[in-house]
Design a protein around this motif. Structure first.
Motif, PDB file in Angstrom:
ATOM      1  N   ALA A  66       0.844  -1.206   0.000  1.00 13.29           N
ATOM      2  CA  ALA A  66       0.000   0.000   0.000  1.00 13.29           C
ATOM      3  C   ALA A  66       0.873   1.248   0.000  1.00 13.29           C
ATOM      4  O   ALA A  66       0.840   2.040   0.950  1.00 13.29           O
ATOM      5  N   PRO A  67       1.652   1.469  -1.048  1.00 14.07           N
ATOM      6  CA  PRO A  67       2.608   2.589  -1.032  1.00 14.07           C
ATOM      7  C   PRO A  67       1.955   3.960  -0.932  1.00 14.07           C
ATOM      8  O   PRO A  67       2.561   4.888  -0.382  1.00 14.07           O
ATOM      9  N   THR A  68       0.738   4.102  -1.432  1.00 13.35           N
ATOM     10  CA  THR A  68       0.094   5.423  -1.392  1.00 13.35           C
ATOM     11  C   THR A  68      -0.391   5.798   0.007  1.00 13.35           C
ATOM     12  O   THR A  68      -0.817   6.931   0.220  1.00 13.35           O
ATOM     13  N   ALA A  69      -0.323   4.858   0.944  1.00 11.46           N
ATOM     14  CA  ALA A  69      -0.778   5.151   2.307  1.00 11.46           C
ATOM     15  C   ALA A  69       0.233   5.967   3.092  1.00 11.46           C
ATOM     16  O   ALA A  69      -0.095   6.479   4.161  1.00 11.46           O
ATOM     17  N   PHE A  70       1.468   6.110   2.572  1.00  8.41           N
ATOM     18  CA  PHE A  70       2.550   6.716   3.340  1.00  8.41           C
ATOM     19  C   PHE A  70       3.021   8.025   2.732  1.00  8.41           C
ATOM     20  O   PHE A  70       3.084   8.173   1.511  1.00  8.41           O
ATOM     21  N   ALA A  71       3.397   8.957   3.594  1.00 11.18           N
ATOM     22  CA  ALA A  71       3.845  10.279   3.165  1.00 11.18           C
ATOM     23  C   ALA A  71       5.360  10.407   3.309  1.00 11.18           C
ATOM     24  O   ALA A  71       6.048   9.486   3.746  1.00 11.18           O
ATOM     25  N   ASP A  72       5.866  11.578   2.937  1.00 13.93           N
ATOM     26  CA  ASP A  72       7.277  11.919   3.108  1.00 13.93           C
ATOM     27  C   ASP A  72       7.336  13.268   3.809  1.00 13.93           C
ATOM     28  O   ASP A  72       7.407  14.310   3.171  1.00 13.93           O
ATOM     29  N   ALA A  73       7.284  13.240   5.126  1.00 14.37           N
ATOM     30  CA  ALA A  73       7.297  14.473   5.919  1.00 14.37           C
ATOM     31  C   ALA A  73       8.535  14.590   6.792  1.00 14.37           C
ATOM     32  O   ALA A  73       8.743  15.611   7.441  1.00 14.37           O
ATOM     33  N   TYR A  74       9.380  13.526   6.820  1.00 13.71           N
ATOM     34  CA  TYR A  74      10.568  13.495   7.673  1.00 13.71           C
ATOM     35  C   TYR A  74      11.757  13.013   6.860  1.00 13.71           C
ATOM     36  O   TYR A  74      11.600  12.294   5.863  1.00 13.71           O
TER      37      TYR A  74
ATOM     38  N   ASN B  94      12.594  14.127   2.386  1.00 13.88           N
ATOM     39  CA  ASN B  94      13.870  13.882   1.718  1.00 13.88           C
ATOM     40  C   ASN B  94      13.703  13.107   0.410  1.00 13.88           C
ATOM     41  O   ASN B  94      14.668  12.550  -0.111  1.00 13.88           O
ATOM     42  N   GLY B  95      12.472  13.051  -0.090  1.00 14.02           N
ATOM     43  CA  GLY B  95      12.234  12.327  -1.332  1.00 14.02           C
ATOM     44  C   GLY B  95      12.057  10.840  -1.156  1.00 14.02           C
ATOM     45  O   GLY B  95      11.949  10.096  -2.133  1.00 14.02           O
ATOM     46  N   VAL B  96      12.035  10.367   0.093  1.00  5.22           N
ATOM     47  CA  VAL B  96      11.863   8.945   0.406  1.00  5.22           C
ATOM     48  C   VAL B  96      10.672   8.815   1.349  1.00  5.22           C
ATOM     49  O   VAL B  96      10.598   9.542   2.345  1.00  5.22           O
ATOM     50  N   PRO B  97       9.733   7.902   1.080  1.00  6.75           N
ATOM     51  CA  PRO B  97       8.624   7.717   2.029  1.00  6.75           C
ATOM     52  C   PRO B  97       9.154   7.437   3.434  1.00  6.75           C
ATOM     53  O   PRO B  97      10.125   6.701   3.613  1.00  6.75           O
ATOM     54  N   ASP B  98       8.512   8.035   4.421  1.00  7.61           N
ATOM     55  CA  ASP B  98       8.986   7.891   5.802  1.00  7.61           C
ATOM     56  C   ASP B  98       9.049   6.436   6.244  1.00  7.61           C
ATOM     57  O   ASP B  98       9.918   6.048   7.027  1.00  7.61           O
ATOM     58  N   VAL B  99       8.145   5.611   5.731  1.00 10.33           N
ATOM     59  CA  VAL B  99       8.145   4.199   6.114  1.00 10.33           C
ATOM     60  C   VAL B  99       9.428   3.510   5.648  1.00 10.33           C
ATOM     61  O   VAL B  99       9.946   2.617   6.326  1.00 10.33           O
ATOM     62  N   LEU B 100       9.970   3.938   4.488  1.00 10.32           N
ATOM     63  CA  LEU B 100      11.216   3.344   4.010  1.00 10.32           C
ATOM     64  C   LEU B 100      12.432   3.900   4.749  1.00 10.32           C
ATOM     65  O   LEU B 100      13.415   3.184   4.958  1.00 10.32           O
ATOM     66  N   ASP B 101      12.367   5.173   5.161  1.00  8.16           N
ATOM     67  CA  ASP B 101      13.431   5.687   6.031  1.00  8.16           C
ATOM     68  C   ASP B 101      13.513   4.869   7.313  1.00  8.16           C
ATOM     69  O   ASP B 101      14.603   4.515   7.777  1.00  8.16           O
ATOM     70  N   GLU B 102      12.350   4.555   7.876  1.00  9.03           N
ATOM     71  CA  GLU B 102      12.328   3.804   9.134  1.00  9.03           C
ATOM     72  C   GLU B 102      12.771   2.364   8.917  1.00  9.03           C
ATOM     73  O   GLU B 102      13.511   1.788   9.724  1.00  9.03           O
ATOM     74  N   ALA B 103      12.337   1.771   7.807  1.00  8.74           N
ATOM     75  CA  ALA B 103      12.750   0.400   7.502  1.00  8.74           C
ATOM     76  C   ALA B 103      14.259   0.324   7.297  1.00  8.74           C
ATOM     77  O   ALA B 103      14.915  -0.632   7.737  1.00  8.74           O
ATOM     78  N   ARG B 104      14.816   1.327   6.639  1.00  6.08           N
ATOM     79  CA  ARG B 104      16.262   1.307   6.428  1.00  6.08           C
ATOM     80  C   ARG B 104      17.013   1.448   7.748  1.00  6.08           C
ATOM     81  O   ARG B 104      18.065   0.819   7.938  1.00  6.08           O
TER      82      ARG B 104
END
Length: 227
Positions: free
Chosen positions: A82-90, A99-109
């Motif tokens: 569900a990629p559209t469920a997540f924003a990029d605010a951090y 930073n051009g990366v969904p926040d969920v992927l920043d956290e996963a990384r």
């Protein structure tokens, strides 16, 4: 209405950022930068290994591969499905500002990088950071006063997967192998390799190697690896 759940998935990231070890964006300060010292290992006990990062477990600051790999996998799977469920605010540090990366992927990384430190080579896998001595003090994560024998707020113990019962004191777990921890690591690394293949190909190649190696290690050492 069609928008009643908009932004809800990102509220979960608030908790994950709050629990970060290493740089903690909520407190704008760093925690547990001296992690850690290897314990209960036949040849490496007493050695320093850099394993700062990851997330504190819950109401204490213990860190477990079993829970962290599971959380990382779920972050990656949620974005995959569900990629559209997540924003990029951090940003990647967890500070306000995209930073051009969904926040969920920043956290996963953030999770994948810590898991990688806990699996530094193909045959060495660590399972736990800290132990119940953490509960002596009720501090903020950035002012943790727990003393594991190297001074208050200094290094914490890092426990390896050994395939045998562990415990430095009276209490012992009932570990019988590596496979439960290795399997969780392999799953998180494998999905991470897929998700980051295009945006971060070098990182994805490292994750792919670790996924295959972790799976093979689990096959060689079947059984449960307990904390």
């Amino acid at each position: 209405g069609p928008d009643v759940y908009r932004g809800l998935a990102d509220t979960l990231m608030v908790f994950m950022r709050q629990q970060r070890s290493g740089y903690n964006p909520l407190l704008r300060d760093s925690a547990h930068t001296r992690d850690g010292i290897v314990v209960d290992h036949p040849t490496r006990a007493g050695q320093f290994i850099p394993v700062t990062g990851g997330w504190a477990d819950a109401a204490d600051y213990l860190q477990y591969v079993a829970t962290s790999a599971t959380a990382t996998y779920h972050l990656l799977a949620a974005w995959r499905d569900a990629p559209t469920a997540f924003a990029d605010a951090y940003d990647a540090r967890g500070l306000p500002g995209g930073n051009g990366v969904p926040d969920v992927l920043d956290e996963a990384r953030h999770g994948l990088e810590w898991l990688s430190r806990m699996y530094p080579d193909d045959s060495t896998m660590f399972n736990q950071l800290g132990d119940d001595r953490d509960h002596t003090y009720l501090d903020l994560i950035t002012t943790d006063s727990a003393d594991y024998g190297w001074g208050k707020g200094r290094e914490r113990p890092v426990y390896p997967c050994t395939g045998k019962p562990q415990g430095l004191f009276a209490a012992k777990n009932r570990a019988t192998g590596y496979a439960s921890t290795a399997g969780k690591m392999a799953a998180a690394f494998a999905l991470g390799a897929t998700v980051f293949a295009t945006p971060a190909p070098d990182f994805a190649r490292t994750l792919r190697h670790k996924a295959i190696a972790a799976y093979a290690l689990g096959e060689r050492h079947p059984g449960a690896c307990q904390t």
